[in-house]
Design a protein around this motif. Structure first.
Motif, PDB file in Angstrom:
ATOM      1  N   CYS A 210       2.342  -8.700  -0.203  1.00 53.46           N
ATOM      2  CA  CYS A 210       3.621  -7.994  -0.302  1.00 53.46           C
ATOM      3  C   CYS A 210       4.498  -8.287   0.911  1.00 53.46           C
ATOM      4  O   CYS A 210       4.038  -8.227   2.049  1.00 53.46           O
ATOM      5  CB  CYS A 210       3.431  -6.495  -0.486  1.00 53.46           C
ATOM      6  N   HIS A 211       5.741  -8.611   0.628  1.00 57.43           N
ATOM      7  CA  HIS A 211       6.740  -8.860   1.672  1.00 57.43           C
ATOM      8  C   HIS A 211       7.693  -7.670   1.821  1.00 57.43           C
ATOM      9  O   HIS A 211       7.797  -7.062   2.876  1.00 57.43           O
ATOM     10  CB  HIS A 211       7.535 -10.131   1.364  1.00 57.43           C
ATOM     11  N   GLY A 212       8.445  -7.354   0.772  1.00 55.22           N
ATOM     12  CA  GLY A 212       9.455  -6.305   0.830  1.00 55.22           C
ATOM     13  C   GLY A 212       8.880  -4.909   0.944  1.00 55.22           C
ATOM     14  O   GLY A 212       7.736  -4.650   0.578  1.00 55.22           O
ATOM     15  N   LYS A 213       9.711  -4.014   1.429  1.00 55.48           N
ATOM     16  CA  LYS A 213       9.292  -2.628   1.672  1.00 55.48           C
ATOM     17  C   LYS A 213       8.766  -1.968   0.404  1.00 55.48           C
ATOM     18  O   LYS A 213       7.748  -1.262   0.427  1.00 55.48           O
ATOM     19  CB  LYS A 213      10.461  -1.822   2.249  1.00 55.48           C
ATOM     20  N   LYS A 214       9.446  -2.170  -0.731  1.00 51.35           N
ATOM     21  CA  LYS A 214       9.019  -1.515  -1.971  1.00 51.35           C
ATOM     22  C   LYS A 214       7.627  -1.976  -2.388  1.00 51.35           C
ATOM     23  O   LYS A 214       6.816  -1.182  -2.863  1.00 51.35           O
ATOM     24  CB  LYS A 214      10.032  -1.800  -3.077  1.00 51.35           C
ATOM     25  N   GLY A 215       7.360  -3.251  -2.213  1.00 50.66           N
ATOM     26  CA  GLY A 215       6.036  -3.765  -2.558  1.00 50.66           C
ATOM     27  C   GLY A 215       4.960  -3.228  -1.634  1.00 50.66           C
ATOM     28  O   GLY A 215       3.836  -2.948  -2.069  1.00 50.66           O
ATOM     29  N   VAL A 216       5.295  -3.104  -0.340  1.00 51.49           N
ATOM     30  CA  VAL A 216       4.334  -2.555   0.622  1.00 51.49           C
ATOM     31  C   VAL A 216       4.006  -1.115   0.276  1.00 51.49           C
ATOM     32  O   VAL A 216       2.832  -0.715   0.220  1.00 51.49           O
ATOM     33  CB  VAL A 216       4.887  -2.653   2.058  1.00 51.49           C
ATOM     34  N   LEU A 217       5.037  -0.311   0.029  1.00 46.61           N
ATOM     35  CA  LEU A 217       4.811   1.102  -0.263  1.00 46.61           C
ATOM     36  C   LEU A 217       4.047   1.278  -1.581  1.00 46.61           C
ATOM     37  O   LEU A 217       3.219   2.189  -1.710  1.00 46.61           O
ATOM     38  CB  LEU A 217       6.147   1.839  -0.310  1.00 46.61           C
ATOM     39  N   ALA A 218       4.313   0.415  -2.551  1.00 51.01           N
ATOM     40  CA  ALA A 218       3.583   0.488  -3.819  1.00 51.01           C
ATOM     41  C   ALA A 218       2.104   0.188  -3.610  1.00 51.01           C
ATOM     42  O   ALA A 218       1.233   0.852  -4.182  1.00 51.01           O
ATOM     43  CB  ALA A 218       4.192  -0.476  -4.828  1.00 51.01           C
ATOM     44  N   ALA A 219       1.817  -0.807  -2.782  1.00 50.56           N
ATOM     45  CA  ALA A 219       0.426  -1.157  -2.492  1.00 50.56           C
ATOM     46  C   ALA A 219      -0.288  -0.022  -1.773  1.00 50.56           C
ATOM     47  O   ALA A 219      -1.453   0.297  -2.072  1.00 50.56           O
ATOM     48  CB  ALA A 219       0.381  -2.426  -1.656  1.00 50.56           C
ATOM     49  N   VAL A 220       0.388   0.587  -0.833  1.00 48.76           N
ATOM     50  CA  VAL A 220      -0.187   1.704  -0.087  1.00 48.76           C
ATOM     51  C   VAL A 220      -0.463   2.882  -1.020  1.00 48.76           C
ATOM     52  O   VAL A 220      -1.542   3.492  -0.992  1.00 48.76           O
ATOM     53  CB  VAL A 220       0.754   2.117   1.060  1.00 48.76           C
ATOM     54  N   ALA A 221       0.515   3.198  -1.876  1.00 49.76           N
ATOM     55  CA  ALA A 221       0.367   4.328  -2.790  1.00 49.76           C
ATOM     56  C   ALA A 221      -0.781   4.111  -3.776  1.00 49.76           C
ATOM     57  O   ALA A 221      -1.462   5.060  -4.175  1.00 49.76           O
ATOM     58  CB  ALA A 221       1.672   4.561  -3.549  1.00 49.76           C
ATOM     59  N   ALA A 222      -1.013   2.868  -4.159  1.00 53.07           N
ATOM     60  CA  ALA A 222      -2.076   2.565  -5.112  1.00 53.07           C
ATOM     61  C   ALA A 222      -3.454   2.564  -4.468  1.00 53.07           C
ATOM     62  O   ALA A 222      -4.469   2.583  -5.165  1.00 53.07           O
ATOM     63  CB  ALA A 222      -1.819   1.209  -5.769  1.00 53.07           C
ATOM     64  N   GLY A 223      -3.501   2.516  -3.135  1.00 50.82           N
ATOM     65  CA  GLY A 223      -4.785   2.541  -2.441  1.00 50.82           C
ATOM     66  C   GLY A 223      -5.328   1.178  -2.078  1.00 50.82           C
ATOM     67  O   GLY A 223      -6.549   1.029  -1.876  1.00 50.82           O
ATOM     68  N   CYS A 224      -4.463   0.172  -1.965  1.00 53.58           N
ATOM     69  CA  CYS A 224      -4.928  -1.155  -1.570  1.00 53.58           C
ATOM     70  C   CYS A 224      -5.511  -1.110  -0.155  1.00 53.58           C
ATOM     71  O   CYS A 224      -5.039  -0.364   0.707  1.00 53.58           O
ATOM     72  CB  CYS A 224      -3.787  -2.163  -1.637  1.00 53.58           C
ATOM     73  N   THR A 225      -6.519  -1.915   0.079  1.00 50.27           N
ATOM     74  CA  THR A 225      -7.225  -1.913   1.364  1.00 50.27           C
ATOM     75  C   THR A 225      -6.449  -2.640   2.446  1.00 50.27           C
ATOM     76  O   THR A 225      -6.423  -2.205   3.597  1.00 50.27           O
ATOM     77  CB  THR A 225      -8.601  -2.588   1.208  1.00 50.27           C
ATOM     78  N   THR A 226      -5.826  -3.769   2.076  1.00 51.26           N
ATOM     79  CA  THR A 226      -5.086  -4.556   3.065  1.00 51.26           C
ATOM     80  C   THR A 226      -3.700  -4.901   2.556  1.00 51.26           C
ATOM     81  O   THR A 226      -3.492  -5.106   1.356  1.00 51.26           O
ATOM     82  CB  THR A 226      -5.816  -5.864   3.428  1.00 51.26           C
ATOM     83  N   ILE A 227      -2.772  -4.972   3.502  1.00 54.88           N
ATOM     84  CA  ILE A 227      -1.404  -5.410   3.252  1.00 54.88           C
ATOM     85  C   ILE A 227      -1.287  -6.815   3.830  1.00 54.88           C
ATOM     86  O   ILE A 227      -1.411  -7.004   5.046  1.00 54.88           O
ATOM     87  CB  ILE A 227      -0.383  -4.467   3.923  1.00 54.88           C
TER      88      ILE A 227
END
Length: 408
Positions: A210-227
């Motif tokens: 993930c590059h953009g802020k929306k993609g980062v926040l979506a990954a975090v909200a879903a519980g991804c282990t690494t960004i």
């Protein structure tokens, strides 16, 4: 510690500490100036491409040829001091088996197999016919397309079936793909949750491109282990990453290499690289200031020597981490002790010189604390041991006598 000793028993470390306190015994004794844990690169691609790192090139390169090339890449990595890697899209599941059985020489490989992408997303080969890229069981390439919850579940299960040790998903667009925008989010909340939950049932971590802020926040909200990458991190985003417990793998090496060679890049890459490069460095510094945990990863994967994207240059990431604000010791920790955590529940016991840990060890002729660039120079790494076995030994002086210890 100026008079340190490490003793190896099989594939484990049985002692690490002062020489005066080491247990007696008769064993080989290797004396070196500097010893440290083997390095990790938490983001590589054993994709076996030579002409360029485009998604199309990966799709068009025959899998047997790509895997054969990757064998040499794995050996190059190991001799550069990297005893463990995460292959976040490539032929690493097959290469890992060859390394484990002794057929090939390489690091311990924890592979995602194919990257999960939505149709038209970052890991779609936009110039190729849809029919040629949408078959989930095709051999070539390092991507799989999935749309909707059911297909996301199936894509995740297919990677587990192939032996994936980590799952990789794209939650934003990217650079090397042609039509998508790195700042646009990809996949819905439900699709991402399905991937993360399915991976979690198998104790697999999920790495989110993930590059953009929306993609980062979506990954975090879903519980991804690494960004992975994290090119648009502000204070709000950094706080969310830290609260979630996710780990940032910034991969500054790839950004620096692409930006320094902008005129050599395909036309559709150039505006993306130019826009992202400076913002990415700022994002790294914001994340560091916020205390976001980081692990070292280069994102390299070109199977031809002598280019900015070639294997063997992976150690440059440590210098980039220092340039972003880490101390040399913090950068080393990001590529040793902190790195196994990127595998979540399957984290191996490595990255530390301590009793009971895997005997993944390197020796150097110069001290990287004094000059972090040492880690980017494979010729200064004189010895490499992977799981207790010597795989690189230059100019070694080895003896065996009673009372000797493995003084590495």
């Amino acid at each position: 510690m100026s008079d340190a000793t490490v003793i190896v028993d099989g594939h484990r470390i049985s002692y690490a500490g002062p020489r005066d306190s080491a247990p007696e015994g008769e064993r080989p004794n290797v004396s070196v100036p500097v010893v440290m844990p083997g390095l990790w690169d938490c983001h590589v691609h054993f994709a076996g491409v030579r002409e360029g790192a485009s998604t199309q090139e990966m799709m068009l390169t025959p899998a047997p040829l790509a895997t054969a090339r990757a064998v040499k890449d794995a050996e190059t990595l190991l001799r550069s001091g990297f005893t463990s890697v995460r292959d976040l899209g490539g032929y690493g599941v097959h290469l890992a088996a060859a390394v484990a059985e002794g057929t090939a020489l390489g690091p311990s490989i924890y592979s995602a197999n194919k990257v999960i992408s939505q149709t038209g997303g970052h890991s779609d080969a936009h110039r190729l016919p849809y029919q040629s890229v949408s078959d989930p069981c095709r051999a070539n390439g390092m991507q799989i397309l999935a749309d909707g919850v059911d297909e996301c579940l199936k894509a995740t299960r297919l990677q587990l079936r192939e032996g994936a040790r980590v799952i990789k998903v794209c939650t934003s667009g990217g650079v090397v793909s042609e039509l998508d925008d790195p700042y646009h989010r990809q996949f819905s909340d439900a699709e991402l949750r399905a991937i993360v939950e399915e991976a979690g049932r198998a104790d697999r971590a999920v790495a989110a491109h993930c590059h953009g802020k929306k993609g980062v926040l979506a990954a975090v909200a879903a519980g991804c282990t690494t960004i992975e990458h994290g090119s648009q991190i502000d204070e709000e985003t950094a706080a969310a990453i830290k609260e979630s417990g996710a780990i940032l793998v910034p991969t500054r090496t790839i950004f620096a290499a692409l930006h320094a060679n902008l005129t050599m890049m395909p036309p559709h890459w150039r505006p993306k690289v130019a826009r992202l490069a400076e913002e990415h460095l700022t994002s790294m510094r914001v994340a560091l200031s916020a205390g976001v945990p980081m692990a070292a990863g280069s994102d390299l994967g070109l199977s031809v020597p002598g280019t900015p994207l070639s294997f063997g240059r992976n150690g440059a990431e440590f210098g980039h981490l220092v340039a972003a604000g880490m101390t040399p010791l913090e950068a080393i920790e990001a590529g040793t002790a902190a790195a196994p955590l990127t595998l979540g529940p399957q984290a191996p016991k490595t990255g530390v010189l301590a009793e009971g840990y895997d005997a993944d060890i390197i020796a150097l002729t110069a001290n990287p604390i004094a000059d972090i660039s040492v880690l980017a120079r494979p010729e200064l790494i004189s010895h490499v041991w992977r799981q207790g076995k010597s795989v690189k030994q230059e100019g070694a002086h080895t003896t065996a006598h009673r009372g000797a210890v493995d003084e590495l």
